[in-house]
Design a protein around this motif. Structure first.
Motif, PDB file in Angstrom:
ATOM      1  N   ARG A  96     -48.959 -28.633 -11.999  1.00 10.08           N
ATOM      2  CA  ARG A  96     -48.527 -29.713 -13.062  1.00 10.08           C
ATOM      3  C   ARG A  96     -47.398 -30.672 -12.601  1.00 10.08           C
ATOM      4  NH1 ARG A  96     -48.887 -27.723 -18.147  1.00 10.08           N
ATOM      5  NH2 ARG A  96     -48.094 -29.828 -18.956  1.00 10.08           N
ATOM      6  N   GLU A 134     -45.284 -26.686  -8.959  1.00 10.29           N
ATOM      7  CA  GLU A 134     -45.251 -25.809 -10.307  1.00 10.29           C
ATOM      8  C   GLU A 134     -46.570 -25.872 -10.899  1.00 10.29           C
ATOM      9  OE1 GLU A 134     -41.804 -26.913 -12.522  1.00 10.29           O
ATOM     10  OE2 GLU A 134     -40.443 -25.724 -11.212  1.00 10.29           O
ATOM     11  N   PHE A 185     -49.976 -23.804 -13.303  1.00 11.97           N
ATOM     12  CA  PHE A 185     -50.205 -22.469 -14.145  1.00 11.97           C
ATOM     13  C   PHE A 185     -51.671 -22.029 -13.175  1.00 11.97           C
ATOM     14  CE2 PHE A 185     -47.829 -24.345 -17.190  1.00 11.97           C
ATOM     15  CZ  PHE A 185     -47.356 -23.554 -18.012  1.00 11.97           C
ATOM     16  N   ARG A 236     -54.880 -18.908 -13.410  1.00 14.93           N
ATOM     17  CA  ARG A 236     -55.545 -17.988 -14.408  1.00 14.93           C
ATOM     18  C   ARG A 236     -55.155 -16.618 -13.994  1.00 14.93           C
ATOM     19  NH1 ARG A 236     -62.051 -18.536 -15.030  1.00 14.93           N
ATOM     20  NH2 ARG A 236     -61.216 -20.452 -16.120  1.00 14.93           N
ATOM     21  N   ASP A 294     -47.296 -16.610 -19.238  1.00 14.30           N
ATOM     22  CA  ASP A 294     -46.652 -17.429 -20.010  1.00 14.30           C
ATOM     23  C   ASP A 294     -47.771 -18.009 -20.998  1.00 14.30           C
ATOM     24  OD1 ASP A 294     -44.973 -18.963 -21.432  1.00 14.30           O
ATOM     25  OD2 ASP A 294     -44.057 -20.048 -19.595  1.00 14.30           O
ATOM     26  N   SER A 317     -50.288 -20.556 -22.589  1.00 15.17           N
ATOM     27  CA  SER A 317     -50.942 -21.604 -21.982  1.00 15.17           C
ATOM     28  C   SER A 317     -50.418 -22.913 -22.390  1.00 15.17           C
ATOM     29  CB  SER A 317     -52.435 -21.673 -22.323  1.00 15.17           C
ATOM     30  OG  SER A 317     -53.443 -22.586 -21.852  1.00 15.17           O
ATOM     31  N   LYS A 367     -53.266 -16.346 -22.187  1.00 17.72           N
ATOM     32  CA  LYS A 367     -52.160 -16.555 -21.384  1.00 17.72           C
ATOM     33  C   LYS A 367     -52.376 -16.785 -19.900  1.00 17.72           C
ATOM     34  CE  LYS A 367     -48.501 -14.347 -23.983  1.00 17.72           C
ATOM     35  NZ  LYS A 367     -47.408 -13.162 -24.309  1.00 17.72           N
ATOM     36  N   MET A 368     -51.520 -17.670 -19.282  1.00 16.07           N
ATOM     37  CA  MET A 368     -51.910 -17.765 -17.984  1.00 16.07           C
ATOM     38  C   MET A 368     -50.554 -17.596 -16.993  1.00 16.07           C
ATOM     39  SD  MET A 368     -53.705 -21.599 -18.276  1.00 16.07           S
ATOM     40  CE  MET A 368     -54.493 -21.551 -16.525  1.00 16.07           C
ATOM     41  N   ARG A 396     -47.799 -18.797 -14.986  1.00 13.96           N
ATOM     42  CA  ARG A 396     -46.838 -19.860 -14.442  1.00 13.96           C
ATOM     43  C   ARG A 396     -46.326 -19.479 -13.208  1.00 13.96           C
ATOM     44  NH1 ARG A 396     -41.570 -21.696 -15.219  1.00 13.96           N
ATOM     45  NH2 ARG A 396     -41.103 -19.704 -16.502  1.00 13.96           N
ATOM     46  N   TYR A 397     -46.523 -20.283 -12.119  1.00 11.80           N
ATOM     47  CA  TYR A 397     -45.898 -20.325 -11.023  1.00 11.80           C
ATOM     48  C   TYR A 397     -45.059 -21.344 -10.509  1.00 11.80           C
ATOM     49  CZ  TYR A 397     -49.278 -23.703  -9.153  1.00 11.80           C
ATOM     50  OH  TYR A 397     -50.189 -24.645  -9.023  1.00 11.80           O
TER      51      TYR A 397
END
Length: 277
Positions: A129, A170, A172, A174, A205, A207, A232-233, A235-236
């Motif tokens: 992102r 940053e 998302f 799977r 978190d 999606s 939900k995915m 978040r990193y």
């Protein structure tokens, strides 16, 4: 009786009789030769001394002219030496400026090449992102003075804060496995420091997107919109630092990633001997 009177002096041949007037007139004329020779030598000696003095004066004048010529050549050589020294200083200055400019090119790593490398290392199930540069404050404790028996109430050493530039990625994914795969691939990137590439955040978190479908209106049902919640995915957030490897050592990677301008400049500097190939 008879007495003998013998005079032995008259019979000695070594006794020469004194010359008489007739004897003087009978002397040969060659007896004046030594006197004449002495007079001639006496006249020639001053002439020889004068000639020698004149010769020495001529030699001194010639040597003085040679000395003056050598002094003039020495002045010319000293002037040429000053010019050579000035040219050497200017050359060294140009070399220093060239080396400084070359070091700037050697430290440049185009963002386009680094982003292309990150994109190629991102697995299909991972979405990036944002990629940002941030100043991160790193706190380190200054070393305390070596004391065997510290006094009670002595305050601890003051921490010193250093700000360093970090790269924060940053997005998302799977699954957590996909995040770990992205982390491992980034650690192998030649543009990033592997030991400073760390996973900061990884949690489930919602999606970021939603699936909306529009269905048409018919006789029995009015048209409308249906919204589906996506699963939900993960978040990193990954934090890393740019590598300090010179760009001249990454020329193949830069060429592969399309940094043509920088590669051309580095190769030109290598051809001129500024960088070693």
């Amino acid at each position: 009786m008879y007495s003998l009177d013998i005079n032995f002096l008259k019979d000695r041949p070594d006794i020469i009789k004194p010359p008489t007037g007739n004897d003087r007139q009978a002397q040969p004329e060659g007896s004046m030769t030594p006197l004449i020779i002495g007079v001639i030598i006496g006249l020639l000696l001053p002439g020889l001394v004068g000639g020698l003095w004149f010769f020495l004066q001529q030699q001194n004048a010639q040597l003085q002219e040679e000395i003056n010529g050598l002094k003039a050549q020495l002045g010319t050589l000293q002037q040429a030496e000053q010019q050579i020294k000035q040219l050497t200083e200017e050359t060294n200055k140009v070399k220093d400026e060239t080396a400084a400019l070359a070091s700037v090119f050697n430290q440049i790593k185009p963002w386009s090449a680094m982003l292309q490398d990150i994109r190629e290392r991102t697995p299909p199930n991972v979405q990036i992102r944002s990629i940002q540069q941030k100043l991160v404050t790193v706190t380190t404790n200054s070393p305390a003075p070596a004391t065997n028996n510290p006094k009670p109430g002595t305050p601890p050493p003051n921490p010193s804060a250093n700000q360093i530039t970090k790269l924060q990625i940053e997005g998302f994914a799977r699954s957590f496995d996909d995040v770990n795969y992205l982390l491992l691939t980034l650690q192998r990137s030649p543009f990033l420091k592997s030991d400073e590439t760390q996973l900061i955040v990884a949690k489930l978190d919602d999606s970021p997107g939603k699936l909306e479908l529009n269905y048409p209106q018919n006789q029995n049902q009015a048209g409308g919109k249906v919204t589906y919640e996506l699963p939900k995915m993960v978040r990193y957030s990954i934090q890393t630092s740019l590598n300090d490897v010179p760009a001249s050592e990454l020329i193949r990677e830069l060429d592969r990633k399309g940094a043509v301008g920088l590669v051309t400049r580095i190769r030109t500097l290598q051809d001129k001997g500024v960088f070693q190939k």
